[in-house]
Design an enzyme around this catalytic site. Structure first.
Site, PDB file in Angstrom:
ATOM      1  N   GLY A  17       0.846  -1.018  -0.092  1.00 21.97           N
ATOM      2  CA  GLY A  17      -0.068   0.070   0.170  1.00 21.97           C
ATOM      3  C   GLY A  17       0.953   1.106   0.027  1.00 21.97           C
ATOM      4  O   GLY A  17       2.146   1.124  -0.107  1.00 21.97           O
ATOM      5  N   GLY A  18       0.245   2.277   0.205  1.00 24.60           N
ATOM      6  CA  GLY A  18       0.912   3.654   0.099  1.00 24.60           C
ATOM      7  C   GLY A  18       1.933   3.758   1.238  1.00 24.60           C
ATOM      8  O   GLY A  18       2.929   4.636   0.935  1.00 24.60           O
ATOM      9  N   LYS A  37       5.732  -5.415   8.640  1.00 24.73           N
ATOM     10  CA  LYS A  37       5.679  -4.439   7.669  1.00 24.73           C
ATOM     11  C   LYS A  37       6.901  -3.628   7.284  1.00 24.73           C
ATOM     12  O   LYS A  37       7.172  -3.277   8.399  1.00 24.73           O
ATOM     13  CB  LYS A  37       4.537  -3.461   7.999  1.00 24.73           C
ATOM     14  N   ASP A 131      -5.659   5.984   9.394  1.00 29.45           N
ATOM     15  CA  ASP A 131      -5.578   5.079   8.217  1.00 29.45           C
ATOM     16  C   ASP A 131      -6.872   3.990   7.970  1.00 29.45           C
ATOM     17  O   ASP A 131      -6.498   3.036   7.912  1.00 29.45           O
ATOM     18  CB  ASP A 131      -4.325   4.396   7.652  1.00 29.45           C
TER      19      ASP A 131
END
Length: 447
Positions: A17-18, A37, A131
């Site tokens: 993802g971003g 992550k 988010d």
């Protein structure tokens, strides 16, 4: 690749993802599977800026790692590797919410409650998620919903210029460079639930600039799949003014009211079994919504109801059937009142609205409500600051009336049963249960 922190071996990427890439990894020390992550570091940072970014990311992720809740994907470790922060989390078997769209309204309400609980814990610990989106809501194999990716979480009062997050799910005040707070996460929750039930995002556009304009200036398309109750909750959360959004407590009450309560069978002294489980919801929704409406409007503002709602629209036919049984008849509107009757069981339900002029303000409505509370000829029992109950004293009738106020509208919900024996003194009567449940449904319907 070298082992991260000497113990985590990357196996395969799970998603990107971003904000970074999530990997499946093996913890060589504890011999278990984890998710790791890899944070995406902004390009063009000087050495000092890179060190500052990594340090801040580590600090924020460690703060989020102190959150422990069944609806939160737990963070176990934060480690630096080649100048980048890596976040070690639980590996949750299952799939993300964005892969399951669309879902029915009751399932979306369940997911909303789980995510709301996770956010409430984070906010009480001074942390914003920043988010919340369908891709960050994981649905485990057991059906449990969990909020993931606290990796870009930040303390309350963080720099409003920080644009971390997914634009289609970012609250409008963040684009306006205003301070973010819990209402910003709740807005993102509303956008997530909208997507979950409708199968598309409320502000989906093909180009980023159009997304930003839609979030700031446009209303979402009408909701076609959501039930009216769920749509009211979602659209309230998507209010562009953070001060008008319902707080977590009111949102929780609204979502809980959309789910069927557990069925409880309780024996009566006569030996008959009375099904009352479906009627055991109290007036927490009415109280929560009243407090939210009052807090948002302020004591000197005009009431929000300029015309009296139709009392015959206070309940849907399905809700009337739930409360009274099959074959319940609805009467005609008589001024501010409308009634439903089940002649087979001698049960009657009446909803009455009393509208105070909107221009007179909420103080006058509050005084009128207090007058109804102190009058009436029988003792009232407080459910909340803006809600109370009163036993109905009529020959041959067992009943309860529930009164509550929303802004400048005063509502009475009366539930009567003729020929029923008085309840045991140690129990709340079934009519009390039914009246409070009916009042809850009416309150949610008013929005």
């Amino acid at each position: 690749m070298d082992l991260l922190a000497g113990r985590y071996r990357l196996v395969e990427p799970l998603g990107q993802g971003g904000e970074g890439t999530v990997w499946r990894a093996h913890d060589e020390l504890l011999r278990r599977e984890v998710a790791v992550k890899q944070m995406r570091v902004p390009s063009g940072l000087a050495a000092g800026e890179l060190a500052e970014y990594a340090g801040r990311a580590l600090q924020e992720a460690r703060a989020a790692g102190r959150l422990s809740h069944p609806s939160i994907v737990m963070i176990h470790d934060v480690v630096p590797h080649h100048g980048q922060p890596w976040i070690v989390m639980d590996l949750v078997p299952g799939t993300s919410l964005d892969k399951l769209l669309p879902l029915p309204s009751n399932r979306v309400a369940e997911i909303g409650l789980a995510v709301l609980d996770a956010l409430d814990l984070a906010h009480r610990n001074g942390i914003l998620h920043r988010d919340v989106k369908p891709a960050n809501v994981l649905i485990g194999e057991d059906g449990r919903a969990m909020l993931a990716d606290f990796g870009i979480a930040a303390p309350l009062g963080a720099d409003p210029a920080d644009s971390s997050g997914s634009p289609a799910y970012m609250a409008p005040e963040r684009f306006r460079r205003e301070p973010a707070g819990p209402p910003s996460d709740l807005w993102s929750l509303g956008a997530t639930l909208y997507t979950a039930v409708e199968g598309r995002g409320p502000f989906h556009r093909d180009i980023p600039a159009a997304v930003l304009a839609a979030v700031l200036m446009h209303e979402p398309p009408p909701m076609m799949r959501a039930t009216p109750g769920l749509a009211r909750v979602i659209l309230a959360l998507l209010d562009k003014d953070p001060g008008r959004r319902p707080p977590a407590a009111a949102a929780r009450h609204m979502l809980q009211s959309l789910l069927p309560p557990p069925v409880v069978v309780r024996p009566r002294r006569t030996g008959r079994l009375v099904l009352i489980g479906a009627l055991t919801v109290g007036l927490g929704v009415a109280a929560g919504l009243a407090a939210w409406n009052l807090g948002a409007g302020g004591p000197d503002t005009p009431g929000r109801f300029t015309v009296m709602p139709d009392p015959c629209e206070a309940l849907t036919s399905r809700q009337a059937t739930e409360l009274l049984g099959e074959g319940a008849d609805r009467g005609e509107q008589d001024g501010g009142s409308c009634g439903w009757a089940q002649h087979r069981t001698n049960i009657a339900l009446t909803v009455t609205y009393r509208l105070n002029p909107a221009e007179a303000g909420e103080n006058q409505a509050a005084r009128a409500f207090d007058g109804h509370r102190s009058g009436g000829g029988s003792e009232s029992y407080a459910l909340a600051q803006e809600a109370f109950t009163r036993a109905i004293s009529e020959p041959g009738v067992t009943g309860t009336s529930v009164w509550f106020r929303q802004s400048n509208l005063i509502v009475e919900v009366a539930y009567r049963q003729s020929g029923a024996a008085p309840p045991d003194a140690a129990e709340r009567s079934p009519t009390w249960q039914a009246a409070t449940h009916a009042a809850t449904l009416v309150s949610v319907g008013l929005g």
